[in-house]
Design a protein around this motif. Structure first.
Motif, PDB file in Angstrom:
ATOM      1  N   GLU A  77       0.736  -1.138  -0.022  1.00  0.00           N
ATOM      2  CA  GLU A  77       0.024   0.187  -0.120  1.00  0.00           C
ATOM      3  C   GLU A  77       0.646   1.172   0.053  1.00  0.00           C
ATOM      4  OE1 GLU A  77      -2.977  -0.485   3.083  1.00  0.00           O
ATOM      5  OE2 GLU A  77      -3.680  -2.308   2.217  1.00  0.00           O
ATOM      6  N   LEU A  78       2.035   1.131  -0.160  1.00  0.00           N
ATOM      7  CA  LEU A  78       2.950   2.238  -0.427  1.00  0.00           C
ATOM      8  C   LEU A  78       3.625   2.478  -1.651  1.00  0.00           C
ATOM      9  CD1 LEU A  78       5.058   1.470   2.875  1.00  0.00           C
ATOM     10  CD2 LEU A  78       3.049   3.108   2.751  1.00  0.00           C
ATOM     11  N   ILE A  79       3.135   1.753  -2.717  1.00  0.00           N
ATOM     12  CA  ILE A  79       3.766   1.763  -4.036  1.00  0.00           C
ATOM     13  C   ILE A  79       3.175   3.184  -4.701  1.00  0.00           C
ATOM     14  CG2 ILE A  79       3.885   0.762  -6.317  1.00  0.00           C
ATOM     15  CD1 ILE A  79       3.266  -1.933  -4.728  1.00  0.00           C
ATOM     16  N   GLU A  80       4.052   4.124  -5.108  1.00  0.00           N
ATOM     17  CA  GLU A  80       3.502   5.303  -5.630  1.00  0.00           C
ATOM     18  C   GLU A  80       3.037   5.202  -7.209  1.00  0.00           C
ATOM     19  OE1 GLU A  80       6.173   8.331  -4.703  1.00  0.00           O
ATOM     20  OE2 GLU A  80       6.210   8.120  -2.538  1.00  0.00           O
ATOM     21  N   GLU A  81       3.623   4.284  -7.718  1.00  0.00           N
ATOM     22  CA  GLU A  81       3.524   4.308  -9.317  1.00  0.00           C
ATOM     23  C   GLU A  81       2.115   3.839  -9.591  1.00  0.00           C
ATOM     24  OE1 GLU A  81       5.583   1.693 -13.008  1.00  0.00           O
ATOM     25  OE2 GLU A  81       5.966   1.344 -10.995  1.00  0.00           O
ATOM     26  N   ASN A  82       1.523   4.666 -10.434  1.00  0.00           N
ATOM     27  CA  ASN A  82       0.162   4.439 -10.926  1.00  0.00           C
ATOM     28  C   ASN A  82      -0.987   4.320  -9.804  1.00  0.00           C
ATOM     29  OD1 ASN A  82       0.754   4.447 -13.728  1.00  0.00           O
ATOM     30  ND2 ASN A  82       1.508   2.148 -13.645  1.00  0.00           N
ATOM     31  N   VAL A  83      -0.453   5.018  -8.739  1.00  0.00           N
ATOM     32  CA  VAL A  83      -1.155   5.094  -7.506  1.00  0.00           C
ATOM     33  C   VAL A  83      -1.686   3.842  -7.014  1.00  0.00           C
ATOM     34  CG1 VAL A  83      -3.004   6.350  -6.337  1.00  0.00           C
ATOM     35  CG2 VAL A  83      -2.401   6.942  -8.396  1.00  0.00           C
ATOM     36  N   LEU A  84      -0.751   2.806  -7.266  1.00  0.00           N
ATOM     37  CA  LEU A  84      -1.021   1.190  -6.937  1.00  0.00           C
ATOM     38  C   LEU A  84      -1.218   1.059  -5.618  1.00  0.00           C
ATOM     39  CD1 LEU A  84      -1.344  -1.507  -7.951  1.00  0.00           C
ATOM     40  CD2 LEU A  84       1.080  -1.810  -8.059  1.00  0.00           C
ATOM     41  N   GLY A  85      -0.223   1.665  -4.809  1.00  0.00           N
ATOM     42  CA  GLY A  85      -0.635   1.342  -3.153  1.00  0.00           C
ATOM     43  C   GLY A  85      -1.954   1.936  -2.736  1.00  0.00           C
ATOM     44  N   VAL A  86      -2.341   3.030  -3.422  1.00  0.00           N
ATOM     45  CA  VAL A  86      -3.863   3.450  -2.846  1.00  0.00           C
ATOM     46  C   VAL A  86      -5.064   2.755  -3.174  1.00  0.00           C
ATOM     47  CG1 VAL A  86      -5.407   5.522  -3.055  1.00  0.00           C
ATOM     48  CG2 VAL A  86      -2.980   5.799  -2.705  1.00  0.00           C
ATOM     49  N   ARG A  87      -4.928   2.126  -4.619  1.00  0.00           N
ATOM     50  CA  ARG A  87      -5.716   1.106  -4.962  1.00  0.00           C
ATOM     51  C   ARG A  87      -5.842  -0.304  -4.084  1.00  0.00           C
ATOM     52  NH1 ARG A  87      -6.269   2.218 -11.176  1.00  0.00           N
ATOM     53  NH2 ARG A  87      -4.820   4.009 -11.401  1.00  0.00           N
ATOM     54  N   ASN A  88      -4.734  -0.824  -3.893  1.00  0.00           N
ATOM     55  CA  ASN A  88      -4.386  -1.883  -2.988  1.00  0.00           C
ATOM     56  C   ASN A  88      -5.181  -1.558  -1.536  1.00  0.00           C
ATOM     57  OD1 ASN A  88      -2.952  -3.602  -4.516  1.00  0.00           O
ATOM     58  ND2 ASN A  88      -1.058  -2.797  -4.225  1.00  0.00           N
ATOM     59  N   ALA A  89      -5.073  -0.532  -1.126  1.00  0.00           N
ATOM     60  CA  ALA A  89      -5.823  -0.068   0.175  1.00  0.00           C
ATOM     61  C   ALA A  89      -7.259   0.109   0.003  1.00  0.00           C
ATOM     62  CB  ALA A  89      -5.323   1.229   0.649  1.00  0.00           C
ATOM     63  N   ALA A  90      -7.511   0.635  -1.084  1.00  0.00           N
ATOM     64  CA  ALA A  90      -9.177   0.570  -1.456  1.00  0.00           C
ATOM     65  C   ALA A  90      -9.633  -0.739  -1.568  1.00  0.00           C
ATOM     66  CB  ALA A  90      -9.358   1.349  -2.466  1.00  0.00           C
ATOM     67  N   GLN A  91      -8.966  -1.598  -2.190  1.00  0.00           N
ATOM     68  CA  GLN A  91      -9.269  -3.126  -2.253  1.00  0.00           C
ATOM     69  C   GLN A  91      -9.716  -3.735  -1.116  1.00  0.00           C
ATOM     70  OE1 GLN A  91      -7.029  -5.772  -4.590  1.00  0.00           O
ATOM     71  NE2 GLN A  91      -8.346  -5.580  -6.317  1.00  0.00           N
ATOM     72  N   ARG A  92      -8.375  -3.565  -0.043  1.00  0.00           N
ATOM     73  CA  ARG A  92      -8.661  -4.138   1.242  1.00  0.00           C
ATOM     74  C   ARG A  92      -9.802  -3.395   2.092  1.00  0.00           C
ATOM     75  NH1 ARG A  92      -6.772  -1.976   5.724  1.00  0.00           N
ATOM     76  NH2 ARG A  92      -5.383  -0.558   4.840  1.00  0.00           N
ATOM     77  N   LYS A  93     -10.009  -2.225   2.011  1.00  0.00           N
ATOM     78  CA  LYS A  93     -11.217  -1.587   2.847  1.00  0.00           C
ATOM     79  C   LYS A  93     -12.355  -2.092   2.384  1.00  0.00           C
ATOM     80  CE  LYS A  93     -10.755   0.825   5.834  1.00  0.00           C
ATOM     81  NZ  LYS A  93     -10.839   0.627   7.279  1.00  0.00           N
TER      82      LYS A  93
END
Length: 439
Positions: A77-93
């Motif tokens: 959830e810390l990957i900045e490229e293509n906002v991948l970290g945020v996308r992973n966090a959204a999927q988890r939530k």
């Protein structure tokens, strides 16, 4: 201990492990109760099929252990490229709070809208001060709200949302709607602009239909521009079916996504995706393959980890024992949708797979990992968009000497698995096929 995982404790106390002062229990226990992290002094009771003594102890005052859970820190959830970290966090939530599984909300379909710095008081003692990211997605999903997180849910139209906000603004009676400050910010700055309508345009039969099919749907004129873009980017002679999803907000086009394209040379009925067919259905439809041994089911000895509960792909085999050097080497390569099958000898004395390699496997495009052994960093692995099967979890790490064999036949869960075969896994179990299946 509340701020340190058992895996980190093991890493930092190798001398205590060697001396026997620090020991790890065999991974035979299931987890129950809401408190997954706890510690404290031990009180022992020995009984057999009788709970009288247990009840006596639990009626006494215990020693209160205060456990403070730290904010989640996950590499995925810390990957900045293509906002991948945020996308992973959204999927988890979405899974944690609404029970929406990862397969229903693919990472590449999240559209980042922006972010906001949010600050609000609560009861005078506590408050919130956070940076919130806003993502947009349109999907058909099955909701299973977590009662510990969500009291109720409601679908609203644009007009119903306006009415809801109006009631909240009035706030002059006992039935007034109360909106949290962050939700109000989202409504005012984003949500009203993002009410969308979704159309699925499916072009079939002959390529010549691509230029005309859109007309009978009576959609806005800007769709003709989209069709031209598609025609220029896709060779009509190569594809027999093109699906295009269009999202628009009144007169403003938000985005369009080319969902899928199927080769004309392969019949559509032979391309039905395995992700939409359960392993049970595959077994029912392929009794001959089961009898011949071309299709085998692994014994049900594995626990399910990772967000992707359904996965499939060609097999790469590795054989190791209490050493994860070879495993890490493979997961550093591009996965290309493959599944790494690891025969760890069934050892339950240490973990041969941890969070960092799994994050790397996710980012490198591996579909899944099956481990005849133990894993650790379970919370981090469960946050990754990848499928993982393992016997259990264990906090002690394996060695990294790189010893073992690769691309050799392995025997796991009562089944011989060869490099290059295919694995199909879902919540019912794991199948191994000599060739890729078409159902």
């Amino acid at each position: 201990m509340a701020f340190v995982t058992t895996a980190e404790v093991c890493d930092a106390n190798q001398d205590l492990i060697r001396s026997g002062e620090l020991r790890a229990l065999r991974p035979i226990f299931q987890i129950y109760g809401r408190r997954q992290i706890f510690s404290g002094p031990v009180v022992t009771v020995k009984v057999f099929e009788d709970n009288g003594l247990i009840r006596q102890f639990l009626e006494e005052k215990g020693i209160n252990n205060i456990i403070i859970l730290h904010p989640l820190y996950r590499e995925s959830e810390l990957i900045e490229e293509n906002v991948l970290g945020v996308r992973n966090a959204a999927q988890r939530k979405l899974l944690d709070e609404l029970g929406i599984v990862a397969e229903d909300v693919p990472l590449n379909e999240f559209t980042p809208l922006g972010r906001m710095l949010y600050k609000a008081p609560s009861d005078g003692k506590w408050g919130e001060h956070e940076l919130d990211y806003l993502l947009f997605i349109v999907r058909d999903v099955k909701l299973q709200p977590n009662p510990d997180e969500v009291a109720d849910i409601k679908y609203v139209s644009r007009e119903e949302l306006k009415e809801l906000v109006k009631k909240a603004d009035a706030g002059d009676d006992d039935e007034a709607v109360k909106l949290s400050p962050w939700f109000r910010l989202v409504v005012d700055n984003f949500l009203m602009k993002c009410f969308t309508t979704t159309f699925d345009l499916i072009y079939t039969k002959t390529p010549s239909l691509v230029s005309d099919t859109v007309l009978f749907l009576k959609l806005p004129t800007f769709l003709s521009e989209i069709v031209n873009i598609v025609k220029s980017s896709v060779s009509a002679s190569e594809f027999g079916l093109i699906q295009l999803r269009v999202l628009y907000s009144y007169d403003q086009l938000l985005r369009f996504v080319l969902i899928d394209s199927l080769s004309k040379s392969q019949p559509l009925e032979k391309r039905k995706k395995m992700a939409f067919v359960t392993t049970a259905e595959v077994c029912d439809a392929n009794q001959d393959l089961i009898r011949s041994g071309e299709l085998r089911a692994l014994q049900p000895v594995f626990q399910i980890y990772g967000r992707r509960q359904i996965f499939s792909g060609p097999v790469v085999t590795v054989k190791v024992f209490e050493d994860n050097g070879l495993i890490r080497q493979f997961l550093e390569e591009k996965g290309n949708g493959r599944v790494l099958v690891v025969d760890g000898g069934g050892s339950q004395r240490c973990a041969i797979l941890g969070g960092n390699p799994v994050v790397q496997a996710q980012n490198n495009g591996w579909a899944g990992i099956i481990v005849n052994g133990c894993i650790r960093d379970v919370d981090e692995i469960n946050g990754c968009d990848i499928g993982v099967r393992a016997l259990a979890s264990h906090p002690i790490k394996a060695s990294k000497k790189g010893l073992g064999e690769q691309r050799v036949p392995v025997n796991i869960a009562g089944t011989r698995i060869c490099d290059g075969e295919w694995v199909y896994a879902d919540t019912d179990g794991v199948l191994v096929s000599q060739t890729e299946l078409s159902v």
